[in-house]
Design an enzyme around this catalytic site. Structure first.
Site, mmCIF file in Angstrom:
data_model
loop_
_atom_site.group_PDB
_atom_site.id
_atom_site.type_symbol
_atom_site.label_atom_id
_atom_site.label_comp_id
_atom_site.label_asym_id
_atom_site.label_seq_id
_atom_site.Cartn_x
_atom_site.Cartn_y
_atom_site.Cartn_z
ATOM 1 C CG HIS B 325 -76.789 130.151 -103.886
ATOM 2 N ND1 HIS B 325 -76.499 129.188 -105.212
ATOM 3 C CD2 HIS B 325 -77.923 130.035 -103.591
ATOM 4 C CE1 HIS B 325 -77.755 128.518 -105.321
ATOM 5 N NE2 HIS B 325 -78.533 128.979 -104.204
ATOM 6 N N GLY B 326 -73.505 133.546 -104.020
ATOM 7 C CA GLY B 326 -72.645 134.365 -103.163
ATOM 8 C C GLY B 326 -71.322 134.525 -103.867
#
Lengths: 426, 470
Positions: B325-326
């Site tokens: 996701h990041g």
């Protein structure tokens, strides 16, 4: 494993297979959709062509997205093709952003719908919009003002914010430069509306005993003291006055009321007098003429709620020898300000003229005042203008004894406190 | 380009639909590909070339990996090339800054400031790179495993990778799920109308629910101080925002797909109705969870190599899922919370943690755990996440102005939106079910929702979908 994926695919395909819409419903939905999305485009295209006739509507002109060939070639010649490609990409990104902005700014659909949508959201549903927050009892607030009060301390390092976030180095640089020219500096952060009227935004502040400031505000004033920079806490002045003098802010506008401006000017005047400046010019007297002005506040303008009844205030127009007040370039006091200075001075702000902060300060001091006020970017715009003027041979600081630097206190949190300006005598 | 933007709804979409339906069959994929590259390049034109590069590599690798006459070594080399290229791109663009920042923090902590690596540029993350690299990579893997036939036409493959409805935020559509539709798909007014329904409800979810909930969450997360109630209200608002935002995107993507003749699989299955975290992951972001299961968890051994290894595999998948996701430790922690919960639930025989509770309490408890984990997902830094968690238990800092946010977040409009969000989450049918059979009242409801959402959209600031940045 394969069966799991097939299962999801099969579900999706079967799902589509069981769609059950009557003939009328499926045609209605499809037609409604096509007419809605294409209708907006056709309306915009038609208007685009009618407004500025040309063979190809502006919103469908793909060439405007492309970078100018000459610009790319110039970069290539100077820095090579890699730099040119990057420049072309950047330029295209800018053109795309400009295109979207133009599209929305010129949209007849948005123009037609916005007032109604905002009225429904704010009046019917009791909500707020992106930039304007609904308060209580007909009061409206500007979002950055609320953010300034509710947000974290502005002296907390914020490496992610572009520009210089710390106001102290900029103010210190300005102070030192003025000091060398024997000019006194007074810093005057003007409180924002929710600082003085917090209970008009939230019931939690009924019975509040003091102006509500950003968590860093007290530390900021202490650091100004440490640096020897004079300041006026207009928040305390307006908070005290709101109980005795009537409303010191407009209900539908971000800015202070004429009463607030007069109180602010009086406090600044007193602060200047306390400095014991050795004036070279004699005092003069000014006349005040009450004048009623009706206006629609900037918050209402931002909401496009043009049908609202205007708010009426009484200005105290300042004049001298029968002439409307005007800034004097040879005055010994220079007021640097933003829209809080321009309100009641610049007719374009919608609240009349001749009664702004500079005029009120002049009347309070009994002396001419020079003023330089730029609506936005109070954190640097006027300092930059003074420095630029000096570079161009127009020294705004010449003959000045005092500079008052007034700006909306939200600038402390959101302003770009640039440094590197020079204010030396030419 | 964002679905919920003026330029998409009133310029791009009409142009695509007109061109697509007027184009002869042979040109439809080429047209869709060109429009999709325009859609993608809108945010940063240069990144369209990056996607083209990734597509070209995978197309070529797919051809090699799918050859019947090629040896295992050749096929494996094609697979490795595809994986290394895609993960390399993902690693460089998504994790290089993260790596440098962590290296610098480490050497600073060890007193080696002079060893810091100063980069003269920060790498910009291309939109949706996590989605299209996974999607493109899944093709090569499927072809290598002989689960799919290689595509012989580059335009068809480029169309699959770039297909604008699901390009930047999914659902991650695996090649084998869509291969048949690329070869042959039907267009009907019924499918188009259902696509309109999906798109309309997706737009309404995004504009009328997700964005106002996001406003509440933003105000709470940016406040200098919070009361306990405000902090909980803010994070519940975020729970609603992220669900409505992402599921709205999926609905709109599925709707646009249907308008163009594609049937994309479901991506959400009422996740907040889950009665355990295990169940949550069977309902949330299905295309990612099934991707991770099929391409990571099962190849790692899944649950076939003993109890301890199963827990390790679960944690590995969730940690990497978080990192997907990041590039932030917050996402790793978020993944870890879910990984631990999955392992705990498995250890105590799946739902035993909740066994004795009535169904609503199980649901509430699951929602509570998911919501607390969202704090790490939403907060920009680990410190801010911990501060926010502190505020949720009354240990946050107190400032004079902080409580003023109540004047905004409890306005009737926002209370109404939160109530509607809760109603839709726990009581309303899913878009899939609701749009299956459309009656006149339902059609009128869809039209009204779409028109209202469009009108409100025009007054909202730029509000990209949360998953655009992943």
């Amino acid at each position: 494993m394969a069966s799991l994926s097939i299962e999801r695919e099969r579900q999706a395909r079967e799902e589509v297979g069981v769609t059950s819409y009557s003939r009328g419903v499926k045609w209605f939905l499809s037609a409604f959709f096509v007419v809605t999305v294409a209708g907006g485009t056709v309306w915009h295209l038609a208007l685009d062509l009618v407004d500025t006739p040309r063979p190809w509507p502006r919103i469908l002109d793909p060439t405007r997205l492309l970078p100018a060939t000459e610009e790319v070639r110039a970069v290539a010649a100077e820095a090579g093709w890699a730099a040119a490609l990057k420049a072309a990409n950047d330029r295209m990104g800018t053109n795309i952003a400009d295109y979207e902005t133009d599209l929305e700014d010129g949209s007849p659909v948005i123009d037609a719908l916005m007032p109604t949508v905002n009225a429904v959201v704010t009046d019917l549903l009791g909500g707020s919009t992106e930039s304007v927050y609904r308060g209580r009892d007909g009061w409206w607030f500007f979002r950055p003002d609320i953010d300034y009060v509710t947000g974290p301390g502005f002296l907390t390092p914020r490496p992610r914010v572009e520009g210089a976030w710390d106001p102290l180095p900029a103010l210190d640089e300005f102070h030192r430069a003025l000091n060398e020219r024997k000019i006194a500096l007074i810093v005057a952060p003007i409180p924002v509306k929710p600082s003085i009227y917090p209970e008009r935004f939230s019931t939690r502040f009924e019975g509040a005993q003091t102006a509500i400031q950003n968590p860093s505000y007290a530390q900021f004033l202490a650091r100004l003291d440490d640096a020897g920079i004079a300041h006026v806490d207009l928040g305390a002045v307006l908070w005290e006055a709101r109980r005795t003098e009537g409303s010191v802010f407009l209900t539908t506008d971000t800015h202070w009321s004429p009463v607030g401006v007069a109180l602010g000017a009086a406090a600044l005047g007193e602060a200047i007098e306390r400095m014991g400046v050795s004036w070279e010019r004699l005092q003069v007297s000014h006349a005040r003429t009450p004048t009623e002005v009706a206006g629609r506040g900037d918050t209402i303008a931002m909401l496009d709620l043009t049908r609202r009844a205007p708010e009426t205030v009484t200005l105290q127009r300042i004049s001298r020898d029968g002439q409307p007040w005007a800034p004097q370039p040879n005055a010994e006091v220079l007021l640097l300000g933003d829209s809080f200075t321009n309100i009641y001075a610049l007719p374009s702000l919608g609240w009349g003229s001749g009664a702004g902060l500079a005029a009120q300060l002049s009347a309070a001091l009994g002396r001419p005042v020079d003023a330089l006020a730029i609506n936005d970017n109070g954190s640097y715009a006027t300092r930059a203008a003074v420095a630029a003027g000096i570079r161009r041979g127009r020294d705004r600081l010449s003959g000045k004894k005092v500079v008052v630097y007034a700006f909306a206190s939200r600038e402390l949190a959101f302003g770009d406190w640039r440094t590197g300006y020079t204010y030396d005598e030419p | 380009m964002v679905f919920s933007s003026y330029v998409f709804v009133f310029v791009f979409l009409p142009a695509v639909l007109v061109a697509y339906y007027l184009a002869p069959r042979k040109l439809k994929h080429l047209l869709l590909t060109l429009f999709s590259y325009g859609f993608y390049g809108w945010a940063n034109p240069a990144f369209a070339f990056l996607m083209l590069f990734s597509t070209a590599v995978d197309y070529r690798c797919g051809l090699i990996a799918g050859r019947r006459d090629a040896g295992d070594g050749t096929r494996r080399a094609a697979l490795v090339t595809s994986i290394v290229t895609n993960l390399g791109l993902l690693g460089f663009f998504k994790y290089a800054n993260f790596g440098i920042d962590n290296y610098n923090a480490l050497v600073t902590a060890l007193g080696g400031d002079h060893l810091q690596w100063e980069t003269f540029f920060r790498i910009t993350l291309p939109l949706g790179i996590s989605f299209y690299t996974f999607q493109s990579m899944s093709y090569t893997i499927d072809v290598y495993r002989r689960h799919a036939e290689p595509v012989r036409n580059f335009v068809d493959f480029a169309c699959y990778v770039a297909l604008f409805p699901q390009l930047v935020a999914g659902p991650i559509v695996r090649f084998r799920e869509i291969a048949d539709q690329l070869a042959e798909r039907g267009h009907s007014i019924a499918n188009f109308a259902r696509g309109v329904s999906f798109f309309a409800f997706g737009m309404a979810k995004k504009i009328l629910i997700a964005n106002p909930c996001g406003k509440i969450a933003d105000v709470c997360f940016e406040a200098g101080s919070l009361t306990v109630v405000d902090a909980w209200y803010g994070i519940v608002a975020y729970s609603f925002q992220i669900y409505f935002d992402f599921s709205a995107y999926s609905d709109m993507a599925i709707g646009l797909g249907l308008m163009l003749g594609f049937a994309f699989p479901k991506n959400f299955d009422s996740p907040y109705l889950s009665q355990s975290i295990t169940e949550f992951w069977r309902r949330w972001h299905l295309s990612l969870s099934s991707f991770l299961r099929d391409y990571l968890y099962i190849p790692l051994g899944g649950n076939r190599k003993g109890e301890r290894r199963t827990y390790v595999n679960l944690m590995t998948v969730m940690l990497l899922g978080g990192l997907w996701h990041g590039a932030l430790w917050n996402f790793v922690i978020w993944g870890a919370i879910h990984g631990v919960m999955l392992a705990v639930e498995r250890r105590f025989e799946k739902d035993s943690l909740y066994r004795r509770l009535p169904a609503p309490a199980k649901m509430l408890l699951t929602f509570l755990i998911v919501t607390i984990a969202w704090v790490f997902f939403r907060a920009p830094t680990l410190g801010e996440a911990l501060d926010y968690l502190g505020a949720m238990v009354g240990l946050g800092p107190q400032t004079a102005g902080g409580p003023m946010i109540a004047g905004l977040i409890y306005q009737p409009y926002y209370l109404l939106v939160m109530a509607v969000a809760a109603g839709v989450v726990w009581l309303a049918p899913q878009t899939w079910d609701y749009t299956r059979r459309m009656t006149w009242p339902k059609a009128a409801w869809a039209a009204a929702a779409f028109a209202t959402a469009l009108a409100v959209m025009m007054g909202q600031a730029f509000n990209p979908f949360i998953y655009f940045i992943f």
